[in-house]
Design an enzyme around this catalytic site. Structure first.
Site, PDB file in Angstrom:
ATOM      1  N   ARG A   1      28.169   9.718  91.053  1.00  0.00           N
ATOM      2  CA  ARG A   1      28.060  10.919  90.230  1.00  0.00           C
ATOM      3  C   ARG A   1      27.915  12.135  91.146  1.00  0.00           C
ATOM      4  O   ARG A   1      27.749  11.978  92.356  1.00  0.00           O
ATOM      5  CB  ARG A   1      26.871  10.826  89.261  1.00  0.00           C
ATOM      6  N   GLY A   2      27.953  13.298  90.509  1.00  0.00           N
ATOM      7  CA  GLY A   2      27.907  14.531  91.293  1.00  0.00           C
ATOM      8  C   GLY A   2      29.332  15.019  91.487  1.00  0.00           C
ATOM      9  O   GLY A   2      30.233  14.201  91.763  1.00  0.00           O
ATOM     10  N   ALA A   3      29.513  16.346  91.379  1.00  0.00           N
ATOM     11  CA  ALA A   3      30.867  16.904  91.337  1.00  0.00           C
ATOM     12  C   ALA A   3      31.793  16.384  92.449  1.00  0.00           C
ATOM     13  O   ALA A   3      32.896  15.903  92.184  1.00  0.00           O
ATOM     14  CB  ALA A   3      30.768  18.419  91.401  1.00  0.00           C
TER      15      ALA A   3
ATOM     16  N   ARG B   1      34.949  11.659  82.850  1.00  0.00           N
ATOM     17  CA  ARG B   1      33.927  12.719  82.751  1.00  0.00           C
ATOM     18  C   ARG B   1      34.652  14.062  82.650  1.00  0.00           C
ATOM     19  O   ARG B   1      35.463  14.380  83.517  1.00  0.00           O
ATOM     20  CB  ARG B   1      32.987  12.683  83.965  1.00  0.00           C
TER      21      ARG B   1
ATOM     22  N   GLN C   1      18.036  13.192  88.008  1.00  0.00           N
ATOM     23  CA  GLN C   1      18.717  13.253  89.317  1.00  0.00           C
ATOM     24  C   GLN C   1      17.847  13.950  90.365  1.00  0.00           C
ATOM     25  O   GLN C   1      17.967  13.680  91.548  1.00  0.00           O
ATOM     26  CB  GLN C   1      20.054  14.003  89.193  1.00  0.00           C
TER      27      GLN C   1
ATOM     28  N   ASP D   1      29.520  22.317  88.713  1.00  0.00           N
ATOM     29  CA  ASP D   1      30.516  21.316  88.317  1.00  0.00           C
ATOM     30  C   ASP D   1      31.865  21.963  88.044  1.00  0.00           C
ATOM     31  O   ASP D   1      32.896  21.333  88.203  1.00  0.00           O
ATOM     32  CB  ASP D   1      30.001  20.534  87.113  1.00  0.00           C
TER      33      ASP D   1
ATOM     34  N   ASN E   1      26.845  23.846  85.262  1.00  0.00           N
ATOM     35  CA  ASN E   1      26.079  22.939  86.119  1.00  0.00           C
ATOM     36  C   ASN E   1      25.155  22.134  85.211  1.00  0.00           C
ATOM     37  O   ASN E   1      25.098  22.341  83.994  1.00  0.00           O
ATOM     38  CB  ASN E   1      25.298  23.725  87.181  1.00  0.00           C
ATOM     39  N   LYS E   2      24.417  21.222  85.797  1.00  0.00           N
ATOM     40  CA  LYS E   2      23.546  20.326  85.030  1.00  0.00           C
ATOM     41  C   LYS E   2      22.679  21.076  84.037  1.00  0.00           C
ATOM     42  O   LYS E   2      22.156  22.159  84.359  1.00  0.00           O
ATOM     43  CB  LYS E   2      22.693  19.527  86.017  1.00  0.00           C
TER      44      LYS E   2
HETATM   45  O1  MRU Z   1      25.942  14.422  85.639  1.00  0.00           O
HETATM   46  P1  MRU Z   1      25.931  14.449  87.129  1.00  0.00           P
HETATM   47  O2  MRU Z   1      24.767  13.817  87.768  1.00  0.00           O
HETATM   48  O3  MRU Z   1      27.252  14.029  87.720  1.00  0.00           O
HETATM   49  O4  MRU Z   1      25.729  15.977  87.369  1.00  0.00           O
HETATM   50  C1  MRU Z   1      26.546  16.740  88.045  1.00  0.00           C
HETATM   51  C2  MRU Z   1      25.786  17.254  89.144  1.00  0.00           C
HETATM   52  O5  MRU Z   1      25.681  16.590  90.136  1.00  0.00           O
HETATM   53  C3  MRU Z   1      25.061  18.505  89.017  1.00  0.00           C
HETATM   54  O6  MRU Z   1      25.348  19.287  87.937  1.00  0.00           O
HETATM   55  C4  MRU Z   1      25.131  19.209  90.325  1.00  0.00           C
HETATM   56  O7  MRU Z   1      24.160  20.163  90.386  1.00  0.00           O
HETATM   57  C5  MRU Z   1      26.495  19.797  90.548  1.00  0.00           C
HETATM   58  S1  MRU Z   1      26.962  19.750  92.156  1.00  0.00           S
HETATM   59  C6  MRU Z   1      27.137  18.105  92.490  1.00  0.00           C
END
Ligand code: MRU
Length: 341
Positions: free
Chosen positions: A51-53, A91, A190, A231, A241-242
């Site tokens: 996971r993570g962008a 996703r 996270q 993201d 973003n999250k």
């Molecule tokens: O849902 P996730 O854990 O894939 O979340 C995305 C992210 O990792 C965050 O939003 C992060 O801050 C963005 S940069 C990787």
């Protein structure tokens, strides 16, 4: 980055197998998950084993390359198009995923070898961008500063280095002492599971804080700068973003604390005019109503913490308007706006 003295990337492709650190088991267990087919890699993205962008982008590129190898009728466009659609359905929010499938798809029409080369190139670019983001971002960090970050935009969220936490790693190399407050980041935690694990293993002084504590810390003058990842960044600078990021940005503005977004150029979506057009992923009720952790027998278990018969609403991301963002830390420098990104 090192885990127990050994260098790891978050995700890599080896002999056609997509290998990744199983992020669903951290911080309790360190295990490598192996996805042998593109469809297994899709499941790994969907279930957030990776996971993570940036890590999602690399995974999507590797999945597309795996599909090129699995193609029963070498270079049959129909098979590859179907695979691309499946990968992109995993996703919806992270722009890096779509940027990677587009690039590798084009090469997969030439040959599976070209597809693999392109996927590896994307992963390597991600590492380089993370390091450069760290170097530029470290210019904002003076010795003794206290950084607030949200979710995990460290090396686990990318192939290596990360974005929001990368400046802290570079500042450490420069012998600056930086303290990090990591929002726990409900509902999947996270921040408390992944960012805290990374920071601990890299000897960065830090504390996990409840999601609703940041405003009080800002009021008490305990936070000097906020840095988060992204993201997707729309053409007008609005940033997804999250979930919870928007709240931190509003608080930072109120208390006059600089709020930075750290992201590689692959996260910018020039075709998306504003935050309103960014698709927001909604995830399951269970993530809100249940908690997972190690029980007294050492087993990973889930328990229900909410009223079982109530429904939950679980948006995975929110959009921070551009006017709340002080600047964007990219591999090409720190920009005050999105022009020339
Ligand atoms: O849902 P996730 O854990 O894939 O979340 C995305 C992210 O990792 C965050 O939003 C992060 O801050 C963005 S940069 C990787």
């Amino acid at each position: 980055m090192k885990v127990n003295g050994k260098d790891y990337r978050t995700i890599w492709l080896e002999d056609g197998i997509c290998k990744m650190i199983n992020q669903n088991l951290l911080p309790h267990k360190f295990e490598i998950f192996e996805a042998k087919t593109y469809q297994e890699t899709c499941v790994a993205i969907k279930t957030m084993i990776t996971r993570g962008a940036g890590a999602i982008g690399a995974a999507a590129g590797f999945a597309m390359a795996q599909a090129a190898f699995e193609n029963p009728d070498n270079n049959a466009e129909t098979f590859l198009t179907k695979a691309k659609i499946e990968i992109e359905a995993t996703r919806p929010t992270a722009q890096d995923l779509f940027a990677a499938t587009a690039r590798v798809f084009e090469k997969s029409l030439i040959s599976s070898e070209e597809a693999v080369k392109e996927a590896q190139k994307i992963a390597n670019e991600n590492v380089d961008a993370g390091r450069k983001i760290g170097e530029f971002g470290a210019e904002l960090l003076r010795d003794g500063m206290r950084v607030l970050t949200h979710c995990n935009a460290g090396w686990l969220a990318f192939v290596d280095w990360g974005t929001a936490i990368s400046p802290v790693y570079v500042a450490k190399e420069q012998e600056k002492s930086i303290f990090v407050y990591s929002d726990e980041t409900r509902p999947r935690l996270q921040g408390s599971r992944l960012s805290a694990w990374e920071l601990y293993h890299n000897d960065i002084p830090h504390k996990i804080i409840p999601d609703n504590a940041a405003a009080a810390l800002m009021q008490d003058g305990k936070i000097d700068i906020v840095i988060t990842g992204a993201d997707r960044i729309a053409a007008n600078g609005d940033t997804a973003n999250k979930i919870g990021t928007l709240e931190k940005a509003i608080c930072a503005k109120y208390f006059d604390i600089p709020f930075y977004i750290a992201a590689p150029s692959s996260t910018f979506d020039k075709n998306c005019p504003s935050g309103k057009e960014i698709p927001i992923e909604y995830r399951s009720d269970d993530e809100v109503k249940m908690m997972e952790g190690i029980d007294s027998t050492g087993n990973l278990n889930k328990i229900t913490v909410a009223n079982p018969s109530s429904e939950a609403l679980n948006p995975g991301f929110d959009v921070t308007p551009a006017d709340l963002i002080t600047g964007y830390i990219t591999e090409n420098g720190i920009k005050n706006g999105v022009e020339n990104l």
